[in-house]
Design a protein around this motif. Structure first.
Motif, PDB file in Angstrom:
ATOM      1  N   PRO A 130       0.726  -1.106  -0.060  1.00  0.00           N
ATOM      2  CA  PRO A 130       0.052  -0.040  -0.029  1.00  0.00           C
ATOM      3  C   PRO A 130       1.072   1.271   0.014  1.00  0.00           C
ATOM      4  N   VAL A 131       0.485   2.218  -0.723  1.00  0.00           N
ATOM      5  CA  VAL A 131       0.949   3.781  -0.522  1.00  0.00           C
ATOM      6  C   VAL A 131      -0.275   4.615  -0.610  1.00  0.00           C
ATOM      7  N   VAL A 132       0.188   5.798  -0.077  1.00  0.00           N
ATOM      8  CA  VAL A 132      -0.745   6.744   0.285  1.00  0.00           C
ATOM      9  C   VAL A 132      -0.591   8.204  -0.463  1.00  0.00           C
ATOM     10  N   VAL A 133      -1.594   8.610  -1.111  1.00  0.00           N
ATOM     11  CA  VAL A 133      -1.206   9.998  -1.559  1.00  0.00           C
ATOM     12  C   VAL A 133      -2.199  10.870  -0.920  1.00  0.00           C
ATOM     13  N   GLN A 134      -1.958  12.132  -0.697  1.00  0.00           N
ATOM     14  CA  GLN A 134      -2.494  12.824   0.410  1.00  0.00           C
ATOM     15  C   GLN A 134      -2.802  14.083  -0.085  1.00  0.00           C
ATOM     16  N   ALA A 135      -3.991  14.913   0.317  1.00  0.00           N
ATOM     17  CA  ALA A 135      -3.985  16.258   0.136  1.00  0.00           C
ATOM     18  C   ALA A 135      -4.364  17.004   1.298  1.00  0.00           C
ATOM     19  N   HIS A 136      -3.992  18.301   1.680  1.00  0.00           N
ATOM     20  CA  HIS A 136      -4.096  18.956   2.619  1.00  0.00           C
ATOM     21  C   HIS A 136      -4.603  20.490   2.339  1.00  0.00           C
ATOM     22  N   VAL A 137      -5.693  20.926   2.877  1.00  0.00           N
ATOM     23  CA  VAL A 137      -5.888  22.158   2.779  1.00  0.00           C
ATOM     24  C   VAL A 137      -5.654  23.017   4.276  1.00  0.00           C
ATOM     25  N   PRO A 138      -4.726  23.944   4.045  1.00  0.00           N
ATOM     26  CA  PRO A 138      -4.674  24.881   5.271  1.00  0.00           C
ATOM     27  C   PRO A 138      -5.811  25.605   5.912  1.00  0.00           C
ATOM     28  N   VAL A 139      -6.051  25.749   6.686  1.00  0.00           N
ATOM     29  CA  VAL A 139      -7.236  26.473   7.582  1.00  0.00           C
ATOM     30  C   VAL A 139      -7.132  27.820   7.175  1.00  0.00           C
ATOM     31  N   ILE A 140      -8.171  28.487   6.672  1.00  0.00           N
ATOM     32  CA  ILE A 140      -8.357  29.727   6.416  1.00  0.00           C
ATOM     33  C   ILE A 140      -9.113  30.617   7.294  1.00  0.00           C
ATOM     34  N   PRO A 141      -8.805  32.137   7.234  1.00  0.00           N
ATOM     35  CA  PRO A 141      -9.241  32.648   8.325  1.00  0.00           C
ATOM     36  C   PRO A 141     -11.036  32.534   8.195  1.00  0.00           C
ATOM     37  N   GLY A 142     -11.532  32.406   9.353  1.00  0.00           N
ATOM     38  CA  GLY A 142     -13.118  32.335   9.558  1.00  0.00           C
ATOM     39  C   GLY A 142     -13.674  31.178   9.418  1.00  0.00           C
ATOM     40  N   GLU A 143     -12.839  29.849   9.275  1.00  0.00           N
ATOM     41  CA  GLU A 143     -13.340  28.639   8.738  1.00  0.00           C
ATOM     42  C   GLU A 143     -13.786  28.092  10.132  1.00  0.00           C
ATOM     43  N   ILE A 144     -14.918  27.645  10.140  1.00  0.00           N
ATOM     44  CA  ILE A 144     -15.578  27.109  11.211  1.00  0.00           C
ATOM     45  C   ILE A 144     -15.116  25.666  11.604  1.00  0.00           C
ATOM     46  N   THR A 145     -14.814  24.774  10.835  1.00  0.00           N
ATOM     47  CA  THR A 145     -14.459  23.327  11.113  1.00  0.00           C
ATOM     48  C   THR A 145     -13.413  23.075  10.015  1.00  0.00           C
ATOM     49  N   SER A 146     -12.217  22.307  10.689  1.00  0.00           N
ATOM     50  CA  SER A 146     -10.900  22.126   9.990  1.00  0.00           C
ATOM     51  C   SER A 146     -10.903  20.530   9.719  1.00  0.00           C
ATOM     52  N   SER A 147     -11.731  19.850  10.406  1.00  0.00           N
ATOM     53  CA  SER A 147     -12.063  18.502  10.477  1.00  0.00           C
ATOM     54  C   SER A 147     -11.962  17.671   8.909  1.00  0.00           C
ATOM     55  N   ASN A 148     -12.299  18.396   8.063  1.00  0.00           N
ATOM     56  CA  ASN A 148     -12.532  17.863   6.748  1.00  0.00           C
ATOM     57  C   ASN A 148     -11.455  18.533   5.640  1.00  0.00           C
ATOM     58  N   ASN A 149     -10.357  19.225   6.355  1.00  0.00           N
ATOM     59  CA  ASN A 149      -9.254  19.614   5.463  1.00  0.00           C
ATOM     60  C   ASN A 149      -8.250  18.700   4.866  1.00  0.00           C
ATOM     61  N   ASP A 150      -8.344  17.511   5.435  1.00  0.00           N
ATOM     62  CA  ASP A 150      -7.554  16.392   5.060  1.00  0.00           C
ATOM     63  C   ASP A 150      -8.094  15.317   4.270  1.00  0.00           C
ATOM     64  N   ALA A 151      -7.284  14.854   3.161  1.00  0.00           N
ATOM     65  CA  ALA A 151      -7.899  13.519   2.505  1.00  0.00           C
ATOM     66  C   ALA A 151      -6.865  12.601   2.058  1.00  0.00           C
ATOM     67  N   ALA A 152      -7.038  11.436   1.848  1.00  0.00           N
ATOM     68  CA  ALA A 152      -6.001  10.535   1.573  1.00  0.00           C
ATOM     69  C   ALA A 152      -6.544   9.371   0.749  1.00  0.00           C
ATOM     70  N   ARG A 153      -5.935   8.773  -0.202  1.00  0.00           N
ATOM     71  CA  ARG A 153      -6.336   7.438  -0.907  1.00  0.00           C
ATOM     72  C   ARG A 153      -5.049   6.456  -0.774  1.00  0.00           C
ATOM     73  N   THR A 154      -5.508   5.498  -0.320  1.00  0.00           N
ATOM     74  CA  THR A 154      -4.545   4.357  -0.354  1.00  0.00           C
ATOM     75  C   THR A 154      -4.781   3.751  -1.398  1.00  0.00           C
TER      76      THR A 154
END
Length: 181
Positions: A130-154
């Motif tokens: 297995p290998v993992v490719v990831q995406a991360h969106v840094p938190v932006i000003p005023g953003e209410i939740t950051s729990s959905n700012n990361d994603a990965a595909r194995t």
């Protein structure tokens, strides 16, 4: 200011510097609590192959979606690809390498409900597993939740199929030796 309905306060007292703990008379009759202004909320998604043969080219898509209540300003998505991958290319955004297997991709403003995407193409390594490719969106000003700012595909890398088996015996020798011809 934190206020309770039982607190006493005097609007004039605040102008001269009295604290809320000092009883200056009056009540919070005109206290207004306003909702925060609408803000953008960015989420990351990662799609790609579940399996890939060693040495073949795979494609993944990092998608950034504005799930907030206002348009976002320009931002970034950081894509991480295993360092064992070869010939990595990214398209759909202006991306620069910031380290081994790490790419920072510029995003323009994203309207509410809209997306921006970065496509990643890379050659799978020879090592299986297995290998993992990831995406991360840094938190932006005023953003209410950051729990959905990361994603990965194995993606599971599987061994390349073996080539055809060639059996050579005394009847199939390429030079036809020992055949009595």
């Amino acid at each position: 200011i934190v206020a309770r309905t039982t607190d006493t306060f005097n609007r004039n007292a605040t102008r001269v510097g009295l604290s809320s703990s000092q009883n200056a008379g009056g009540h919070f009759d005109d206290l207004l609590v306003a909702a925060p202004p609408p803000s953008a909320g960015l989420s990351a998604e990662m799609n790609g192959p579940g399996t890939l043969t060693a040495g073949s080219t795979g494609a993944w898509t990092a998608t950034v979606r504005n799930v907030g209540q206002a348009a976002s300003t320009a931002g970034t998505v950081v894509v991480t690809v295993p360092s064992s991958f070869g010939s990595v290319t990214l398209s759909g955004s202006s991306c620069t390498s910031t380290g081994v297997g790490v790419y920072s991709c510029a995003l323009s403003a994203i309207s509410v409900g809209q997306t921006a995407a970065v496509t990643i193409q890379a050659v799978a390594p020879a090592a299986v597993g297995p290998v993992v490719v990831q995406a991360h969106v840094p938190v932006i000003p005023g953003e209410i939740t950051s729990s959905n700012n990361d994603a990965a595909r194995t993606t599971t890398i599987r061994a390349a199929a073996a080539g055809p088996i060639v059996v050579l015996d005394e009847f199939d020798r390429p030079d036809q030796s020992d055949l009595g011809i």
